[in-house]
Each structure stands twice: as structure tokens, then as C-alpha cells.
Write a protein that holds these residues in place. Sequence first.
Motif, short mmCIF file in Angstrom:
data_model
loop_
_atom_site.label_atom_id
_atom_site.label_comp_id
_atom_site.label_asym_id
_atom_site.label_seq_id
_atom_site.Cartn_x
_atom_site.Cartn_y
_atom_site.Cartn_z
N ALA A 50 0.84 -1.21 0.00
CA ALA A 50 0.00 0.00 0.00
C ALA A 50 0.87 1.25 0.00
CB ALA A 50 -0.94 -0.01 1.20
N ARG A 51 1.97 1.21 0.75
CA ARG A 51 2.89 2.35 0.79
C ARG A 51 3.57 2.54 -0.57
NH1 ARG A 51 4.46 7.32 1.59
NH2 ARG A 51 6.67 7.53 1.98
N VAL A 52 3.92 1.43 -1.22
CA VAL A 52 4.52 1.53 -2.56
C VAL A 52 3.57 2.27 -3.50
CG1 VAL A 52 5.27 0.22 -4.60
CG2 VAL A 52 5.97 -0.53 -2.31
N GLU A 53 2.30 1.89 -3.49
CA GLU A 53 1.33 2.54 -4.38
C GLU A 53 1.13 4.00 -4.02
OE1 GLU A 53 0.53 1.20 -7.24
OE2 GLU A 53 1.74 -0.49 -6.55
N GLN A 54 1.21 4.31 -2.73
CA GLN A 54 1.11 5.70 -2.29
C GLN A 54 2.27 6.52 -2.84
OE1 GLN A 54 1.90 6.33 1.94
NE2 GLN A 54 0.13 7.69 2.06
N VAL A 55 3.48 5.96 -2.76
CA VAL A 55 4.66 6.65 -3.28
C VAL A 55 4.54 6.83 -4.80
CG1 VAL A 55 7.16 6.48 -3.63
CG2 VAL A 55 6.18 5.93 -1.40
N ILE A 56 4.10 5.80 -5.50
CA ILE A 56 3.96 5.88 -6.96
C ILE A 56 2.98 6.99 -7.33
CG2 ILE A 56 3.17 4.67 -9.03
CD1 ILE A 56 5.97 3.78 -7.94
N ALA A 57 1.84 7.05 -6.66
CA ALA A 57 0.86 8.10 -6.95
C ALA A 57 1.46 9.48 -6.70
CB ALA A 57 -0.39 7.90 -6.10
N LYS A 58 2.23 9.59 -5.61
CA LYS A 58 2.84 10.88 -5.27
C LYS A 58 3.83 11.32 -6.34
CE LYS A 58 6.23 10.88 -2.61
NZ LYS A 58 7.18 10.59 -1.57
N VAL A 59 4.71 10.39 -6.76
CA VAL A 59 5.75 10.79 -7.72
C VAL A 59 5.17 11.00 -9.12
CG1 VAL A 59 7.66 9.83 -6.37
CG2 VAL A 59 6.60 8.43 -8.18
N ARG A 60 4.10 10.32 -9.45
CA ARG A 60 3.44 10.59 -10.73
C ARG A 60 2.90 12.02 -10.72
NH1 ARG A 60 2.45 6.69 -14.57
NH2 ARG A 60 0.78 7.99 -15.41
N ASP A 71 4.96 8.19 -16.78
CA ASP A 71 5.22 6.77 -17.02
C ASP A 71 6.68 6.42 -16.78
OD1 ASP A 71 2.54 6.39 -17.66
OD2 ASP A 71 2.88 6.58 -19.83
N VAL A 72 7.59 7.28 -17.22
CA VAL A 72 9.03 7.04 -16.99
C VAL A 72 9.31 7.10 -15.50
CG1 VAL A 72 11.35 7.96 -17.33
CG2 VAL A 72 9.77 7.81 -19.28
N VAL A 73 8.78 8.11 -14.83
CA VAL A 73 9.01 8.26 -13.39
C VAL A 73 8.47 7.04 -12.65
CG1 VAL A 73 8.37 9.61 -11.35
CG2 VAL A 73 9.15 10.77 -13.43
N GLU A 74 7.29 6.59 -13.02
CA GLU A 74 6.74 5.41 -12.36
C GLU A 74 7.64 4.18 -12.58
OE1 GLU A 74 2.87 2.43 -12.25
OE2 GLU A 74 2.60 4.46 -13.06
N SER A 75 8.09 3.98 -13.79
CA SER A 75 8.96 2.83 -14.08
C SER A 75 10.24 2.88 -13.27
CB SER A 75 9.29 2.77 -15.57
OG SER A 75 8.15 2.47 -16.32
N VAL A 76 10.86 4.06 -13.23
CA VAL A 76 12.10 4.23 -12.47
C VAL A 76 11.85 3.98 -10.99
CG1 VAL A 76 13.82 5.93 -11.72
CG2 VAL A 76 13.18 5.76 -14.15
N TYR A 77 10.78 4.54 -10.47
CA TYR A 77 10.48 4.38 -9.05
C TYR A 77 10.13 2.94 -8.69
CZ TYR A 77 11.14 8.79 -6.77
OH TYR A 77 11.73 9.87 -6.19
#
Length: 99
Positions: A50-60, A71-77
Motif C-alpha cells: 500500500a505504501r509503494v502505491e502511495q509513493v507511486i501516486a505521489k511521484v506521478r 510513465d518514466v518516473v513510475e517505471s524508475v520508481y
Amino acid sequence: MEVRCTSIEEVREQIDGIDREIVALLARRGGFVTQAAAFKKTTTDVRAPARVEQVIAKVRGIAEETGASPDVVESVYRAMIAAFIDEELKTHSSLQANV
């Protein structure tokens, strides 16, 4: 501030400088990941999907604000987080062995 380069060598120099900054930030982030392992009781806590998905949403969102490709940021993260989770699992395991 965007630097306008006049040669491929200048482009590469700029990228090399950015890479140095990114690696320094990864080292800093890694230090906090290592600290986090001490606060987590289980490997599920380490993986924290759940924390991973929270971080992904934040960085997107940050990517959209700054003009980066979400999309690039999500892949890198996702790759970075997976690597840090592997390291944190090792740290967590050794901490649990010493308890």
C-alpha cells in the motif's frame, strides 16, 4: 534551469553531472531505508504494498507538475523501490536475527 548544449559532449557532461546528483540522493534515500527496517516488525511491513502505491501516486503527481513523463518516473520508481525493498529485507533479516 535548462542548459542549451551545442554538442553531444556537452549533453553528456550535463547528464554525467545529473547522474552524480542522482546517485548521491540514492545513497541518502538508502540510509533512510536502512533506518526504516528497524521500525518494521515483519517482512510484510517491509514490502508494504500500500505504501509503494502511495509513493507511486505521489511521484506521478510530481512528474506532472514538473514536466517529467509520469510513465518514466513510475517505471524508475518501481525499479528503485524493488531494489530498496530487497536491501531492506536483508537489513531487516539481520536485525531480527540479533533480537
